[in-house]
Design an enzyme around this catalytic site. Structure first.
Site, PDB file in Angstrom:
ATOM      1  CG  ASP A   1       0.444   4.544  -0.321  1.00  0.00           C
ATOM      2  OD1 ASP A   1       0.528   3.306  -0.228  1.00  0.00           O
ATOM      3  OD2 ASP A   1       0.679   5.317   0.618  1.00  0.00           O
TER       4      ASP A   1
ATOM      5  CB  SER B   1       3.409   4.586   7.388  1.00  0.00           C
ATOM      6  OG  SER B   1       2.595   3.503   7.058  1.00  0.00           O
TER       7      SER B   1
ATOM      8  CG  HIS C   1       3.396   3.223   2.035  1.00  0.00           C
ATOM      9  ND1 HIS C   1       2.260   3.899   2.427  1.00  0.00           N
ATOM     10  CD2 HIS C   1       3.951   2.739   3.179  1.00  0.00           C
ATOM     11  CE1 HIS C   1       2.126   3.815   3.751  1.00  0.00           C
ATOM     12  NE2 HIS C   1       3.139   3.116   4.216  1.00  0.00           N
TER      13      HIS C   1
END
EC number: 3.1.-.-
Length: 262
Positions: free
Chosen positions: A215, A110, A243
């Site tokens: 995601d 991320s 995610h």
């Protein structure tokens, strides 16, 4: 470490880097140094349990850091100036140099994936390989709406909330999440919503992009864009991945990473 050091143990300590005391966990005794870079509000312990525990400790020395203002790298409180990703990239590289690693690979999740891309572009001689997932090189209208949807942590699921609330206490967690949303939204006002698009052609190292096709936070076009603009990169799709694919499908993810890094 010497004679009494068990390769399976995890040490946890702080070191002074660029004017702050950065906290990190370290495990393994392999020649290949790997730094794990957490996501928004993240830390080594909350973001990378299965990697710290199970990545091959004979092949790798694994370090999981808490970026400044996150995890146990406090004080200072986290802030989000326009160059916060560049600052994290410099802190990460300088941490590993302080720990005397000659060359390193990066695993970035991320926000940590964005940091990894910037580090690879800016410090090419120091970065061996990178693996990134859940990252984006720019911010769109769609992203902005997604960010707005996570701004209020009282609306988060209990499961997502609990580890961060335990780590930070509710107030710092809630306040910093709002600050993060404002911080990431500032890129929307730049040409093309640019975070690090301009740096992607400068990434020279072997790069593996992993994307979870389910995601909800990072649409597929972000993974495709990075894949198109990082020369020679590889895109691996996980059809059931969300995610947090490295936690949910830890064994599959760890094997993928070990094979790529070797």
């Amino acid at each position: 470490m010497g004679f009494f050091y068990s390769s399976t143990s995890v040490t946890s300590t702080k070191v002074a880097v660029n004017g702050v005391h950065l906290h990190y966990q370290r495990t393994g005794e392999g020649e290949h140094a790997v730094l794990l870079l957490p996501g928004m509000l993240g830390s080594g312990e909350t973001d990378f349990g299965p990697q710290i525990k199970n990545l091959n400790k004979k092949l790798f020395t694994v370090v999981a850091w808490d970026p400044r203002g996150y995890g146990h790298s406090r004080p200072p409180d986290r802030d989000f100036p326009g160059d916060f990703f560049e600052r994290d990239a410099k802190d990460a590289v300088d941490l590993m140099k302080t720990l005397k690693f000659k060359k390193i690979s990066l695993l970035g999740w991320s926000d940590g994936g964005i940091t990894a891309l910037i580090a690879a572009a800016k410090y090419p001689s120091y970065i061996h390989k990178i693996v990134i997932w859940g990252a984006n090189a720019y911010v769109t209208e769609e992203d902005e709406m997604i960010y707005q949807g996570i701004r209020d942590v009282s609306k988060w699921s209990e499961k997502a909330k609990k580890p961060l609330e335990t780590l930070y206490g509710y107030d710092y967690f809630a306040k910093t999440c709002e600050k993060w949303v404002d911080g990431i939204k500032q890129f929307k006002h730049l040409p093309d919503g640019n975070i690090c698009r301009h740096l992607l052609p400068l990434v020279q190292c072997p790069t593996l992009i992993v994307h979870g096709e389910k995601d909800p936070l990072v649409p597929r076009f972000h993974a495709d864009f990075i894949h198109q603009h990082v020369r020679g990169s590889r895109l691996h799709l996980m059809p059931e991945g969300k995610h947090n694919l490295h936690l949910r499908f830890a064994n599959e993810f760890n094997k993928l990473v070990e094979d790529f890094l070797q």
